[in-house]
Design a protein around this motif. Sequence first.
Motif, PDB file in Angstrom:
ATOM      1  N   ILE A  37       0.861  -1.191   0.000  1.00  0.00           N
ATOM      2  CA  ILE A  37       0.000   0.000   0.000  1.00  0.00           C
ATOM      3  C   ILE A  37       0.891   1.231   0.000  1.00  0.00           C
ATOM      4  N   GLU A  48       5.676   5.318  -9.245  1.00  0.00           N
ATOM      5  CA  GLU A  48       5.047   4.049  -9.619  1.00  0.00           C
ATOM      6  C   GLU A  48       5.939   3.194 -10.520  1.00  0.00           C
ATOM      7  N   ASN A  55       2.241  -6.147  -6.623  1.00  0.00           N
ATOM      8  CA  ASN A  55       0.837  -6.084  -6.219  1.00  0.00           C
ATOM      9  C   ASN A  55       0.645  -4.828  -5.358  1.00  0.00           C
ATOM     10  N   LYS A  57      -1.403  -1.220  -4.351  1.00  0.00           N
ATOM     11  CA  LYS A  57      -2.608  -0.390  -4.354  1.00  0.00           C
ATOM     12  C   LYS A  57      -2.172   0.984  -3.838  1.00  0.00           C
ATOM     13  N   THR A  58      -2.440   2.021  -4.636  1.00  0.00           N
ATOM     14  CA  THR A  58      -2.003   3.368  -4.284  1.00  0.00           C
ATOM     15  C   THR A  58      -3.183   4.213  -3.844  1.00  0.00           C
ATOM     16  N   ASP A  71     -10.508   4.962   2.675  1.00  0.00           N
ATOM     17  CA  ASP A  71      -9.808   4.293   1.568  1.00  0.00           C
ATOM     18  C   ASP A  71      -8.837   3.251   2.103  1.00  0.00           C
ATOM     19  N   THR A  75      -8.950  -0.713   1.355  1.00  0.00           N
ATOM     20  CA  THR A  75      -7.781  -1.388   0.773  1.00  0.00           C
ATOM     21  C   THR A  75      -7.350  -2.564   1.643  1.00  0.00           C
ATOM     22  N   SER A  78      -9.645  -5.296   0.892  1.00  0.00           N
ATOM     23  CA  SER A  78      -9.339  -5.838  -0.427  1.00  0.00           C
ATOM     24  C   SER A  78      -8.172  -6.823  -0.367  1.00  0.00           C
TER      25      SER A  78
END
Length: 198
Positions: A37, A48, A55, A57-58, A71, A75, A78
């Motif tokens: 994350i 990035e 894997n 997630k930003t 958020d 995440t 998720s």
Amino acid sequence: MNIPVYLISGFLGSGKTTVLLSMIEKCQRDGLKTGIILNELGTKNVEESYFKEQNVKTLLNGCICCTIQNDLNDTLWSFSTEDIDLLLIEGTGVANPIDIEAALTTPEFTQIYELNSMITVVDGSHFLEHQHFFASSKEIRKLLKQQISCANMVILNKEDLITNPSLTKINKKLSGMLDEGVPVFKTSFGNIQESELF
């Protein structure tokens, strides 16, 4: 078994991403599936390109610990449904790790995650300036103290740019902020033995 979490904090330019990339490399060599994350204050993750084929997630447009806490929770949910061996979280430079820890230790997530380590990366070349009453704001001094005092490991980076008299002052100030027994690793270019990070 719960998913171990490693949280990396520190001001912008301290060397957090370098440390994170070292951890990712070790996980890859050990065959571990890693969730990552990343949190950016802006609308784009400028780093990035470092995380291709990861894997990741930003979380954009706000700080992970306040304006976009929902958020973060989404995440975390998720990743809980994915097949990962561990989770790495890098907050923004202004993130207070205590707030991220609070999210991870709510009853809903303690069944899923285990916060293994809170690593704070400190820019040694600017530490005294950030602590100085006239050179920084009250908010910066408070945030730096929060990032350091909750850590169970501190990386004092950019040692090559610190003079010996300054290092003595930094060590004294750090010892006043840290719990007894919290290790401080002095590094240049974020170069630390990967085994220490885990």
